[in-house]
Enzyme design. Sequence first.
Site, PDB file in Angstrom:
ATOM      1  N   GLY A 138       0.833  -1.206   0.000  1.00  0.00           N
ATOM      2  CA  GLY A 138       0.000   0.000   0.000  1.00  0.00           C
ATOM      3  C   GLY A 138       0.860   1.244   0.000  1.00  0.00           C
ATOM      4  O   GLY A 138       2.050   1.184   0.330  1.00  0.00           O
ATOM      5  N   CYS A 172       5.100  -6.265   1.569  1.00  0.00           N
ATOM      6  CA  CYS A 172       5.491  -4.851   1.603  1.00  0.00           C
ATOM      7  C   CYS A 172       4.809  -4.131   2.776  1.00  0.00           C
ATOM      8  O   CYS A 172       5.120  -4.424   3.924  1.00  0.00           O
ATOM      9  CB  CYS A 172       5.186  -4.218   0.247  1.00  0.00           C
ATOM     10  SG  CYS A 172       6.081  -2.704  -0.031  1.00  0.00           S
ATOM     11  N   TYR A 173       3.823  -3.255   2.517  1.00  0.00           N
ATOM     12  CA  TYR A 173       3.102  -2.607   3.629  1.00  0.00           C
ATOM     13  C   TYR A 173       2.531  -3.674   4.565  1.00  0.00           C
ATOM     14  O   TYR A 173       2.561  -3.535   5.795  1.00  0.00           O
ATOM     15  CB  TYR A 173       1.968  -1.746   3.056  1.00  0.00           C
ATOM     16  CG  TYR A 173       1.158  -0.970   4.075  1.00  0.00           C
ATOM     17  CD1 TYR A 173       1.516   0.328   4.433  1.00  0.00           C
ATOM     18  CD2 TYR A 173       0.010  -1.529   4.659  1.00  0.00           C
ATOM     19  CE1 TYR A 173       0.770   1.053   5.363  1.00  0.00           C
ATOM     20  CE2 TYR A 173      -0.741  -0.820   5.582  1.00  0.00           C
ATOM     21  CZ  TYR A 173      -0.359   0.468   5.928  1.00  0.00           C
ATOM     22  OH  TYR A 173      -1.101   1.174   6.833  1.00  0.00           O
ATOM     23  N   HIS A 176       7.738  -7.976  -3.793  1.00  0.00           N
ATOM     24  CA  HIS A 176       6.436  -8.387  -4.335  1.00  0.00           C
ATOM     25  C   HIS A 176       6.543  -9.730  -5.051  1.00  0.00           C
ATOM     26  O   HIS A 176       7.005  -9.783  -6.195  1.00  0.00           O
ATOM     27  CB  HIS A 176       5.923  -7.310  -5.297  1.00  0.00           C
ATOM     28  CG  HIS A 176       5.509  -6.069  -4.595  1.00  0.00           C
ATOM     29  ND1 HIS A 176       4.216  -5.843  -4.175  1.00  0.00           N
ATOM     30  CD2 HIS A 176       6.221  -5.003  -4.190  1.00  0.00           C
ATOM     31  CE1 HIS A 176       4.151  -4.681  -3.555  1.00  0.00           C
ATOM     32  NE2 HIS A 176       5.356  -4.145  -3.552  1.00  0.00           N
ATOM     33  N   GLU A 184       4.232 -11.384  -6.306  1.00  0.00           N
ATOM     34  CA  GLU A 184       3.207 -11.480  -7.354  1.00  0.00           C
ATOM     35  C   GLU A 184       3.648 -10.897  -8.689  1.00  0.00           C
ATOM     36  O   GLU A 184       3.028 -11.128  -9.722  1.00  0.00           O
ATOM     37  CB  GLU A 184       1.915 -10.787  -6.875  1.00  0.00           C
ATOM     38  CG  GLU A 184       1.965  -9.265  -6.721  1.00  0.00           C
ATOM     39  CD  GLU A 184       2.576  -8.770  -5.394  1.00  0.00           C
ATOM     40  OE1 GLU A 184       3.322  -9.536  -4.760  1.00  0.00           O
ATOM     41  OE2 GLU A 184       2.319  -7.614  -5.023  1.00  0.00           O
ATOM     42  N   SER A 199     -16.403  -2.134 -28.250  1.00  0.00           N
ATOM     43  CA  SER A 199     -15.432  -1.098 -28.596  1.00  0.00           C
ATOM     44  C   SER A 199     -14.513  -1.538 -29.724  1.00  0.00           C
ATOM     45  O   SER A 199     -13.794  -0.744 -30.280  1.00  0.00           O
ATOM     46  CB  SER A 199     -14.573  -0.775 -27.371  1.00  0.00           C
ATOM     47  OG  SER A 199     -13.685  -1.861 -27.162  1.00  0.00           O
ATOM     48  N   GLY A 200     -14.536  -2.815 -30.026  1.00  0.00           N
ATOM     49  CA  GLY A 200     -13.585  -3.316 -31.019  1.00  0.00           C
ATOM     50  C   GLY A 200     -12.499  -4.145 -30.342  1.00  0.00           C
ATOM     51  O   GLY A 200     -11.825  -4.925 -30.996  1.00  0.00           O
ATOM     52  N   GLY A 201     -12.329  -3.964 -29.028  1.00  0.00           N
ATOM     53  CA  GLY A 201     -11.266  -4.687 -28.318  1.00  0.00           C
ATOM     54  C   GLY A 201     -11.733  -6.031 -27.780  1.00  0.00           C
ATOM     55  O   GLY A 201     -12.910  -6.385 -27.863  1.00  0.00           O
ATOM     56  N   VAL A 202     -10.776  -6.758 -27.211  1.00  0.00           N
ATOM     57  CA  VAL A 202     -11.046  -8.091 -26.662  1.00  0.00           C
ATOM     58  C   VAL A 202     -12.041  -7.998 -25.492  1.00  0.00           C
ATOM     59  O   VAL A 202     -12.979  -8.789 -25.392  1.00  0.00           O
ATOM     60  CB  VAL A 202      -9.728  -8.705 -26.111  1.00  0.00           C
ATOM     61  CG1 VAL A 202      -9.967 -10.080 -25.528  1.00  0.00           C
ATOM     62  CG2 VAL A 202      -8.667  -8.746 -27.170  1.00  0.00           C
ATOM     63  N   ASP A 203     -11.825  -6.983 -24.635  1.00  0.00           N
ATOM     64  CA  ASP A 203     -12.584  -6.925 -23.380  1.00  0.00           C
ATOM     65  C   ASP A 203     -14.086  -6.817 -23.599  1.00  0.00           C
ATOM     66  O   ASP A 203     -14.869  -7.549 -23.006  1.00  0.00           O
ATOM     67  CB  ASP A 203     -12.119  -5.730 -22.527  1.00  0.00           C
ATOM     68  CG  ASP A 203     -10.617  -5.717 -22.353  1.00  0.00           C
ATOM     69  OD1 ASP A 203     -10.002  -6.776 -22.534  1.00  0.00           O
ATOM     70  OD2 ASP A 203     -10.064  -4.643 -22.048  1.00  0.00           O
ATOM     71  N   SER A 204     -14.478  -5.882 -24.470  1.00  0.00           N
ATOM     72  CA  SER A 204     -15.921  -5.708 -24.641  1.00  0.00           C
ATOM     73  C   SER A 204     -16.528  -6.925 -25.336  1.00  0.00           C
ATOM     74  O   SER A 204     -17.677  -7.291 -25.077  1.00  0.00           O
ATOM     75  CB  SER A 204     -16.233  -4.424 -25.402  1.00  0.00           C
ATOM     76  OG  SER A 204     -15.635  -4.450 -26.669  1.00  0.00           O
ATOM     77  N   LYS A 239      -5.962  -8.912 -18.277  1.00  0.00           N
ATOM     78  CA  LYS A 239      -6.120  -9.180 -19.704  1.00  0.00           C
ATOM     79  C   LYS A 239      -6.010 -10.666 -20.070  1.00  0.00           C
ATOM     80  O   LYS A 239      -6.840 -11.199 -20.793  1.00  0.00           O
ATOM     81  CB  LYS A 239      -5.064  -8.359 -20.446  1.00  0.00           C
ATOM     82  CG  LYS A 239      -5.167  -8.370 -21.920  1.00  0.00           C
ATOM     83  CD  LYS A 239      -6.444  -7.747 -22.398  1.00  0.00           C
ATOM     84  CE  LYS A 239      -6.278  -6.367 -22.896  1.00  0.00           C
ATOM     85  NZ  LYS A 239      -7.522  -5.674 -23.170  1.00  0.00           N
TER      86      LYS A 239
END
Length: 503
Positions: free
Chosen positions: A50, A77-78, A163, A165, A217-222, A359
């Site tokens: 954090g 970390c924090y 980290h 991760e 939107s044209g992208g993978v996500d939508s 992603k």
Amino acid sequence: MDEILIVDYGSQYTRLLARRVREIGIYSRVESPQKAHMTSDTKGIILSGGPQSVYSENALKLPNWLVSSEIPVLGVCYGMQLLVQTFGGVVKRGETFEYGSTKVIFSEDPIFSNLPKFSDVWMSHGDLVEKLPSGFLRIAKSELGVIAATCSKDKKIYGFQFHPEVSQTEGGMEMIRHFVFNVCNAKESWKMEDYAELKVKELREELGNSKVIGAISGGVDSAVATAVAVRAIGENLKCVFVNHGLLRKEDELVPQILSQIGIDVKVVDASELFLERLKSVRDPEQKRKIIGKTFIEVFEREAKSVNAEYLLQGTIYSDVIESAAASSASVKIKSHHNVGGLPERMNLKLVEPLRELFKDEVRELGEIVDLPPEILNRHPFPGPGLAIRIIGEIDQERVNVLKKVDDVYTTILKENGEYHNIWQAFSVLLPVRSVGVKGDERAYGYVVALRAVDSSEGMTASWHKMPFDLLRRISSTITDKVPEVGRVVYDISDKPPATIEWE
Ligand code: XMP
């Protein structure tokens, strides 16, 4: 189903922790320190990093119940500093900060078994642990002598100053795996198919019989958000693709590809409206806000025509975290248009089923809901599109130039097979002209920058080591086919300190 509870203290990497745990087959739940609670399935707890200092006045604390609990805890970390301070150790401001890749020396603790004694880990801290509480052992130190990891076997507590991760930490996944399986004794029980089912069920319950407008939107996500929502509510989802005039050639083909798999999409050409509103605007945050607001306006109009109450968006976790909407403790980096650019008052309620995913998880989910590889294997493309890749003012001529350049760049990368070795590749039109020579004439053309990065989730990225011959071919084809361009440069910046996009 066993789970690991992740307590979020506002780190940029909190969801990455959550996702790493899911990657090894364990469900993970992220909660704020105020709301964090255990269930009978909770097998262990990870405290995130954090931006605060544990000794500052309003520092977030450990939940009270956790202090007396016997459940295994890993503080990062924090999170580690908080454990140290709570159990009687001392945390103070360091004289030298450790940022980025740092060499550490591991002791012989089972959490580091099979890892080299000297390894590179990813650090990002200004405060450090000066004194450990009694019963806590130092199990790693950095080259500067800073305590890099600690453990209390009695309390089943581990703390990492680095980290685990982040992909730059060597053996980070092995450490997480050891904590989850050997310290927490969790049993593998989670897969993306379960997540798909859970999301479909949740959407069905949330949306009932309401009409939803889906923003393609044209992208993978939508596309993935749409395919999941179609499974949940079928015909009640109406998909609209707004062409804001700032798309690449390949994006314009998305509605056709979706219709081939039975998802009908209405195309609305609003390019004139967007370009008009973006006229003379130079500030990238301003561009994002205008685009976000105009998007919503156009959608609201479309939504009215179908009586929709909800707007489906493909917002993913990196959009949320970089807009500082992920938790009240995180810090804003830039407002991604889906999130930070939304007008204060909206007439549509938002549905964002991918908000927790990165992603590559989105791509995995996309395969489960049967999207074709032409959609899933595309590089990410930002919602504001070419608007944030034309540095400075936007006009139709600049859009046309960049579209042509981008088409040459991606076509050659695809023909050559290099496209699939790259996480994201694109070109940027710079607001400068440069002198050149064409024939025997002096020329004064546009300068374009080519960018290609390797990444796994977009939170950090390294510039892609593109073969020189390929760069040469791309550069000369661009200047041959796009005569407005006189100079091509290649961007060799990592994220951090740069971001992936230029604006
Ligand atoms: P940055 O530039 O923040 O990019 O390192 C990380 C990823 O996010 C994408 N990106 C955006 N996506 N709206 C979006 O939907 C935005 O305003 C935006 N800005 C960056 C970027 O393309 C990369 O994949």
